[in-house]
Write a protein that holds these residues in place. Structure first.
Motif, short mmCIF file in Angstrom:
data_model
loop_
_atom_site.label_atom_id
_atom_site.label_comp_id
_atom_site.label_asym_id
_atom_site.label_seq_id
_atom_site.Cartn_x
_atom_site.Cartn_y
_atom_site.Cartn_z
N GLU A 92 91.44 -61.39 42.30
CA GLU A 92 90.16 -61.01 42.27
C GLU A 92 89.49 -61.57 41.07
OE1 GLU A 92 87.66 -56.93 41.54
OE2 GLU A 92 89.44 -56.90 42.89
N ASN A 128 89.41 -65.45 40.79
CA ASN A 128 88.88 -66.19 42.28
C ASN A 128 89.86 -67.18 42.60
OD1 ASN A 128 86.10 -64.68 42.44
ND2 ASN A 128 86.30 -65.30 40.29
N HIS A 173 96.35 -51.97 44.03
CA HIS A 173 95.43 -52.44 45.09
C HIS A 173 95.87 -52.37 46.43
CE1 HIS A 173 91.18 -53.27 45.63
NE2 HIS A 173 90.98 -53.67 44.37
N ALA A 208 83.91 -62.09 42.78
CA ALA A 208 85.33 -61.06 42.82
C ALA A 208 85.98 -61.44 44.03
CB ALA A 208 84.78 -59.71 42.48
N ALA A 257 88.08 -60.81 47.42
CA ALA A 257 88.29 -59.87 47.90
C ALA A 257 89.70 -59.61 48.79
CB ALA A 257 87.07 -59.14 48.71
N ASN A 264 85.07 -63.99 49.16
CA ASN A 264 84.48 -63.90 47.77
C ASN A 264 83.10 -63.21 47.77
OD1 ASN A 264 82.37 -65.31 45.65
ND2 ASN A 264 84.51 -65.11 44.76
N ARG A 290 95.09 -58.79 44.00
CA ARG A 290 94.27 -57.80 44.83
C ARG A 290 95.05 -57.42 46.26
NH1 ARG A 290 88.87 -55.38 45.03
NH2 ARG A 290 88.53 -54.91 47.49
#
Length: 361
Positions: A222, A225, A157, A258, A260, A275, A206
């Protein structure tokens, strides 16, 4: 926030909702408004961008390949016109993997790092004298899986270089690993003996950010959280896990969440993480002695699905790319609290994903 120079924003997007690709905007700091100077749509889905340290070139990761049957993406290099910020294509090459989702450069501007989500691999490219990119110099295929339903295979990622450029940290969401690679600046390659740091199963690292002064780094996770906190050894760049903090607000409920993006304030006092689901930013104060985080609260991002955001290089503003609501929302950052405040201003951009910023004197 007086205008001291021309400011250009480059917005990466998905090629949906009539998006025209890369948006080149002239930003007016006094009115918090923007004018579209140019759009560039050489391939589909230029979702992630990276500015060369010189400010003379911009690199784009397109998810579309070189031809219709090409499963890989495309990396494009653009020259930035002095005085205007407009883009002109220098060259493009295959990204060497499927679905490039992140692109970055080492601090010297000699190496381009590309992460492929679907391919679960990474590639590096040498920056040429023209500002263009070579064919892929390094290609590394990750292997494995983890416990979450979204972790049946590797999902690279992001690749974030160390501040001195000696190493680059790869975040693989699919196998719950942070991987440190040695960087060969001259060759534009990464080494064959990576150092793997295992992350809590099911967390899904991530994006990654390194503190500008203190020996600490932070990983936004991700799937769980959460934000992982790491000490960074200044000698060899190794990571030592310290702690993990929650991102979600207990006052809100969303069936889907999720994490980010993650960024530090310019002075390293505050850390922000976005988020998707609750559609907010979690705000943390960074302990300047321990590197640990203290949650200060949450703020709505003013839109849906805050895929990425940009902390203004002057430290005054924070801009959030809300992909599902097609807008870039502008916040001010008060110096005393560090908690972004809404300005009521936004920029309409279809399927906005990523924001890059350039100042032109």
């Amino acid at each position: 926030m007086a205008q001291t120079s021309k400011e250009i924003l480059y917005i990466g997007t998905y090629s949906q909702n009539d998006s025209k690709g890369i948006y080149v905007l002239e930003f007016d700091r006094s009115s918090l408004s923007a004018t579209v100077l140019q759009t560039v749509h050489d391939k589909k889905n230029p979702t992630f961008l990276a500015l060369h340290p010189s400010g003379k070139f911009l690199y784009a990761a397109y998810r579309e390949g070189q031809h219709a049957e090409d499963p890989n993406g495309t990396i494009a290099a653009y020259a930035i016109e002095a005085g205007t910020g407009r883009l002109s294509l220098v060259n493009w090459v295959s990204s060497a993997g499927a679905s490039p989702c992140h692109i970055s450069l080492d601090p010297s501007g000699n190496v381009v790092f590309v992460s492929h989500y679907q391919g679960g691999n990474l590639a590096t490219f040498k920056v040429l004298d023209s500002g263009g990119v070579s064919e892929a110099v390094s290609f590394v295929q990750h292997k494995g899986s983890s416990i979450h339903p979204n972790q049946t295979k590797p999902h690279m990622h992001a690749m974030i270089p160390s501040l001195d450029g000696k190493w680059v940290y790869a975040s693989d969401l699919g196998i719950d690993q942070l991987v440190k690679y040695n960087v060969n600046i001259r060759k534009g390659s990464v080494g064959d003996n990576p150092k793997v740091f295992h992350v809590k199963a099911g967390s899904g690292p991530r994006h990654f950010v390194i503190h500008p002064v203190l020996p600490y780094a932070y990983s936004v996770e991700e799937l769980s959280n959460t934000v992982g906190i790491y000490a960074v050894d200044p000698k060899d760049g190794d990571l030592t896990f310290l702690s993990r903090v929650e991102m979600l607000s207990p006052a809100l409920h969303s069936d889907y969440n999720a994490a980010a993006d993650i960024h530090l304030s310019v002075d390293g006092t505050w850390l922000y993480a976005s988020n998707r689901g609750q559609d907010n930013l979690a705000i943390y104060r960074v302990d300047q002695n321990t590197g640990l985080l203290e949650l200060q609260g949450h703020i709505p991002t003013g839109g849906q699905h805050p895929r990425n955001f940009k902390v203004d290089e002057k430290g005054d503003l924070l801009l959030v790319a809300n992909m599902e609501s097609d807008n870039v929302v502008i916040f001010t950052i008060p110096e005393d609290t560090g908690i972004p405040e809404p300005t009521g201003k936004s920029i309409s951009i279809p399927r906005a994903v990523f924001i890059e910023q350039l100042f032109i004197d």
